[in-house]
Design a protein around this motif. Structure first.
Motif, PDB file in Angstrom:
ATOM      1  N   ALA A   1      63.244  59.809   1.949  1.00  0.00           N
ATOM      2  CA  ALA A   1      62.771  60.753   2.737  1.00  0.00           C
ATOM      3  C   ALA A   1      63.655  61.397   3.566  1.00  0.00           C
ATOM      4  CB  ALA A   1      61.593  59.999   3.668  1.00  0.00           C
ATOM      5  N   SER A   2      63.134  62.713   3.884  1.00  0.00           N
ATOM      6  CA  SER A   2      64.091  63.393   4.969  1.00  0.00           C
ATOM      7  C   SER A   2      64.250  62.918   6.241  1.00  0.00           C
ATOM      8  CB  SER A   2      63.717  65.009   4.793  1.00  0.00           C
ATOM      9  OG  SER A   2      62.466  65.142   5.446  1.00  0.00           O
ATOM     10  N   ALA A   3      65.317  63.381   7.056  1.00  0.00           N
ATOM     11  CA  ALA A   3      65.293  63.356   8.421  1.00  0.00           C
ATOM     12  C   ALA A   3      63.843  63.518   9.050  1.00  0.00           C
ATOM     13  CB  ALA A   3      66.557  63.785   9.052  1.00  0.00           C
ATOM     14  N   ALA A   4      63.545  64.747   8.919  1.00  0.00           N
ATOM     15  CA  ALA A   4      62.097  65.301   9.391  1.00  0.00           C
ATOM     16  C   ALA A   4      61.248  64.238   9.241  1.00  0.00           C
ATOM     17  CB  ALA A   4      61.962  66.532   8.766  1.00  0.00           C
ATOM     18  N   ASP A   5      60.945  63.799   7.933  1.00  0.00           N
ATOM     19  CA  ASP A   5      59.958  62.735   7.430  1.00  0.00           C
ATOM     20  C   ASP A   5      60.012  61.497   8.422  1.00  0.00           C
ATOM     21  OD1 ASP A   5      58.721  64.423   5.975  1.00  0.00           O
ATOM     22  OD2 ASP A   5      59.897  63.551   4.074  1.00  0.00           O
ATOM     23  N   LYS A   6      61.291  60.954   8.626  1.00  0.00           N
ATOM     24  CA  LYS A   6      61.571  59.749   9.376  1.00  0.00           C
ATOM     25  C   LYS A   6      61.131  60.040  10.913  1.00  0.00           C
ATOM     26  CE  LYS A   6      65.377  57.631   9.172  1.00  0.00           C
ATOM     27  NZ  LYS A   6      67.119  57.395   9.249  1.00  0.00           N
ATOM     28  N   LEU A   7      61.496  61.032  11.491  1.00  0.00           N
ATOM     29  CA  LEU A   7      61.062  61.268  12.910  1.00  0.00           C
ATOM     30  C   LEU A   7      59.580  61.368  13.055  1.00  0.00           C
ATOM     31  CD1 LEU A   7      63.821  64.000  13.788  1.00  0.00           C
ATOM     32  CD2 LEU A   7      63.520  61.742  14.602  1.00  0.00           C
ATOM     33  N   MET A   8      59.178  62.182  12.189  1.00  0.00           N
ATOM     34  CA  MET A   8      57.362  62.211  12.190  1.00  0.00           C
ATOM     35  C   MET A   8      56.786  61.079  11.987  1.00  0.00           C
ATOM     36  SD  MET A   8      56.510  66.026  10.414  1.00  0.00           S
ATOM     37  CE  MET A   8      57.187  65.582   8.779  1.00  0.00           C
ATOM     38  N   PHE A   9      57.283  60.104  11.001  1.00  0.00           N
ATOM     39  CA  PHE A   9      56.609  58.935  11.086  1.00  0.00           C
ATOM     40  C   PHE A   9      56.832  57.864  12.101  1.00  0.00           C
ATOM     41  CE2 PHE A   9      56.356  59.607   6.225  1.00  0.00           C
ATOM     42  CZ  PHE A   9      55.066  58.976   6.063  1.00  0.00           C
ATOM     43  N   SER A  10      57.787  57.886  12.699  1.00  0.00           N
ATOM     44  CA  SER A  10      58.338  57.243  13.898  1.00  0.00           C
ATOM     45  C   SER A  10      57.473  57.547  15.092  1.00  0.00           C
ATOM     46  CB  SER A  10      59.752  57.319  14.240  1.00  0.00           C
ATOM     47  OG  SER A  10      60.656  56.823  13.106  1.00  0.00           O
ATOM     48  N   GLY A  11      57.449  58.854  15.283  1.00  0.00           N
ATOM     49  CA  GLY A  11      56.375  59.448  16.323  1.00  0.00           C
ATOM     50  C   GLY A  11      55.198  58.888  16.156  1.00  0.00           C
ATOM     51  N   ALA A  12      54.553  58.999  14.831  1.00  0.00           N
ATOM     52  CA  ALA A  12      53.232  58.635  14.615  1.00  0.00           C
ATOM     53  C   ALA A  12      53.049  57.154  14.956  1.00  0.00           C
ATOM     54  CB  ALA A  12      52.919  59.129  13.124  1.00  0.00           C
ATOM     55  N   ILE A  13      53.720  56.355  14.575  1.00  0.00           N
ATOM     56  CA  ILE A  13      53.712  54.972  14.853  1.00  0.00           C
ATOM     57  C   ILE A  13      53.623  54.655  16.169  1.00  0.00           C
ATOM     58  CG2 ILE A  13      54.708  52.530  14.358  1.00  0.00           C
ATOM     59  CD1 ILE A  13      55.005  53.362  11.421  1.00  0.00           C
ATOM     60  N   LEU A  14      54.513  55.225  16.877  1.00  0.00           N
ATOM     61  CA  LEU A  14      54.781  55.029  18.395  1.00  0.00           C
ATOM     62  C   LEU A  14      53.757  55.306  19.007  1.00  0.00           C
ATOM     63  CD1 LEU A  14      56.454  53.897  20.835  1.00  0.00           C
ATOM     64  CD2 LEU A  14      57.317  56.249  20.932  1.00  0.00           C
ATOM     65  N   LEU A  15      53.068  56.583  18.545  1.00  0.00           N
ATOM     66  CA  LEU A  15      51.742  57.091  19.354  1.00  0.00           C
ATOM     67  C   LEU A  15      50.643  56.072  18.997  1.00  0.00           C
ATOM     68  CD1 LEU A  15      50.685  59.418  20.991  1.00  0.00           C
ATOM     69  CD2 LEU A  15      49.940  60.512  18.785  1.00  0.00           C
ATOM     70  N   LEU A  16      50.547  55.703  17.724  1.00  0.00           N
ATOM     71  CA  LEU A  16      49.338  54.809  17.417  1.00  0.00           C
ATOM     72  C   LEU A  16      49.620  53.502  18.283  1.00  0.00           C
ATOM     73  CD1 LEU A  16      47.304  53.914  15.435  1.00  0.00           C
ATOM     74  CD2 LEU A  16      48.732  53.091  14.028  1.00  0.00           C
ATOM     75  N   ALA A  17      50.785  53.034  18.532  1.00  0.00           N
ATOM     76  CA  ALA A  17      50.884  51.663  19.139  1.00  0.00           C
ATOM     77  C   ALA A  17      50.573  51.757  20.748  1.00  0.00           C
ATOM     78  CB  ALA A  17      52.360  51.268  19.043  1.00  0.00           C
ATOM     79  N   VAL A  18      50.902  52.922  21.314  1.00  0.00           N
ATOM     80  CA  VAL A  18      50.386  53.099  22.837  1.00  0.00           C
ATOM     81  C   VAL A  18      49.003  53.115  22.634  1.00  0.00           C
ATOM     82  CG1 VAL A  18      50.884  54.791  24.681  1.00  0.00           C
ATOM     83  CG2 VAL A  18      52.861  53.808  23.082  1.00  0.00           C
ATOM     84  N   ALA A  19      48.394  54.126  21.814  1.00  0.00           N
ATOM     85  CA  ALA A  19      47.084  54.304  21.628  1.00  0.00           C
ATOM     86  C   ALA A  19      46.219  52.894  21.801  1.00  0.00           C
ATOM     87  CB  ALA A  19      46.516  55.247  20.608  1.00  0.00           C
TER      88      ALA A  19
END
Length: 339
Positions: A317-335
Motif C-alpha cells: 500500500a502507498s503512504a497515502a493509503d496508510k494515512l487514510m486507513f489510520s485516520g478511518a480507524i482512529l475516527l471509528l474508535a472515537v465514534a
C-alpha cells in the motif's frame, strides 16, 4: 504476516509508540491531552545523542535526559493547572517550540548514536531459557493477583466473578504469554526492549489502579469539581500527570535512539509518531472525556496501529493509503467511545 520474524519486527516497531501511548493515557484519564509528547521525545533523544557524543557515559546521559523530560512535562503542567491555559493550547505551543528546539540541537537534522549502553536496549536479547522463566513468572503473578482480588472482594461481601471466568482469564493470559515467547524465541529471542516496556507499563498500571494517587487521577478525570470538594489537590494531580508524560516521552526518546542507532527530526517530531501514539491510546479504549482507560490497553492499541502499518507495508500500500486507513480507524474508535 504471522511469521516469527515479522511479529518480532512488529513488537520492536511498536515499542516507541507504546511507550508514548502509556504516558499520554495518564493525561487522557484527566480529560486533558498532550500534543507535544513526540516533540519532547525528539528533544530528549537529540540531547542524549549530543551528550554521548561529548563523552558523557551512557547511564548518566539517560538519567539526565529523563530529568529533562520530567522538567519539560512539569513546566507545561504548571501552565495548565496554575495559569489556567487549556492543555490543547499549551501542548500545541510545546509541540511547535520543542520542534524548533530539536532543530537547534540537531543543525544537520540527524545524529548517529553509537554508545554501547544506549544501543544495548534494542540489541540485547534474553537467553531462551530466561524468556520462558520470565513468562512463567508473569503467569504466576497474574494468577496470584486474580485470585487475591477474588478473595478480597469475597471478604468485603462484594460481587464476585465466576470461578470459570477467573480461571479462563488466567488460562488465556498464560497461553498468550507462552505463545509470544515461543514465537520470539523461534526467530531470535525475547528482546530486552520489550521486557523494559512491559515492566514500565506494569509500574504505571499499578500506580494508576492500586494507589491513592491513581484513584485521584480517575476522580479528577471523572468530575474535577467533585474531586476538589472531597479534598483532592486537582492542580497538583494535573502537574504530576504531565510530568509522567514527560518522563515517558524521554524514555521513548531513549528507546527510539537505541532502536534506530541515530536521532533524526523526521523520526520523532516531523513524522506521524504523535498521531500514532494518541491513536494507540484512544484505540485502546481510553476515553477522550476522562475518567476511563488503562495503560495496558494503550499497549494493545499500539500493536493495532503497528499491525495496520506493517500489514499495509507488506501488501504494497502507498503512504497515502496508510494515512487514510489510520485516520478511518482512529475516527471509528472515537465514534464508538462517544456512542
Amino acid at each position: 504476516f504471522l511469521s516469527p520474524r515479522n511479529i518480532y519486527n512488529l513488537f520492536m516497531q511498536s515499542a516507541v509508540i507504546a511507550t508514548l501511548a502509556v504516558g499520554i493515557t495518564v493525561v487522557l484519564l484527566l480529560g486533558d491531552i498532550d500534543l507535544s509528547a513526540a516533540a519532547t521525545a525528539g528533544v530528549c533523544a537529540a540531547l542524549l545523542g549530543v551528550l554521548v557524543l561529548a563523552g558523557v557515559p551512557g547511564p548518566i546521559a539517560c538519567l539526565i535526559v529523563m530529568g529533562v523530560g520530567i522538567i519539560m512535562g512539569t513546566a507545561q503542567g504548571v501552565l495548565i493547572a496554575y495559569v489556567g491555559i487549556p492543555s490543547f493550547v499549551v501542548t500545541l505551543a510545546g509541540l511547535l517550540g520543542f520542534q524548533g528546539l530539536m532543530q537547534k540541537i540537531l543543525p544537520t537534522g540527524n545524529l548517529n548514536v553509537g554508545d554501547p549502553f544506549v544501543r544495548g536496549f534494542a540489541r540485547v536479547l534474553l537467553p531462551d531459557v530466561f524468556g520462558w522463566v520470565l513468562a512463567l513468572a508473569c503467569i504466576a503473578a497474574f494468577a496470584w493477583l486474580s485470585l487475591r482480588k477474588q478473595g478480597q472482594r469475597k471478604a468485603r461481601g462484594l460481587e464476585l466473578d465466576s470461578t470459570a471466568a477467573v480461571w479462563g482469564q488466567i488460562a488465556f493470559f498464560g497461553a498468550l504469554m507462552l505463545a509470544t515467547v515461543a514465537t520470539l524465541n523461534s526467530y531470535r529471542s525475547v528482546p530486552l526492549l520489550i521486557v523494559l516496556l512491559m515492566a514500565i507499563t506494569a509500574l504505571v498500571g499499578w500506580i494508576t489502579t492500586s494507589t491513592p494517587y491513581g484513584r485521584s487521577v480517575f476522580s479528577v478525570g471523572g468530575n474535577p469539581e467533585s474531586a476538589r470538594r472531597v479534598g483532592i489537590n486537582v492542580k497538583r494531580i494535573r502537574v504530576s500527570a504531565f510530568a509522567i508524560v514527560g518522563l515517558m516521552a524521554a524514555i521513548g526518546g531513549i528507546f527510539g535512539a537505541s532502536r534506530f542507532g541515530s536521532v533524526s527530526y523526521t523520526a520523532f517530531a516531523g513524522g506521524s509518531l504523535l498521531l500514532e501514539s494518541i491513536g494507540a491510546a484512544v484505540i485502546g479504549g481510553t476515553s477522550l472525556f476522562g475518567g476511563r482507560g488503562s495503560v495496558w490497553n494503550a499497549i494493545l492499541g499500539a500493536l493495532v496501529i503497528g499491525s495496520l502499518g506493517n500489514g499495509l507495508d507488506l501488501s504494497g500500500a502507498s503512504a497515502a493509503d496508510k494515512l487514510m486507513f489510520s485516520g478511518a480507524i482512529l475516527l471509528l474508535a472515537v465514534a464508538i467511545d462517544a456512542v
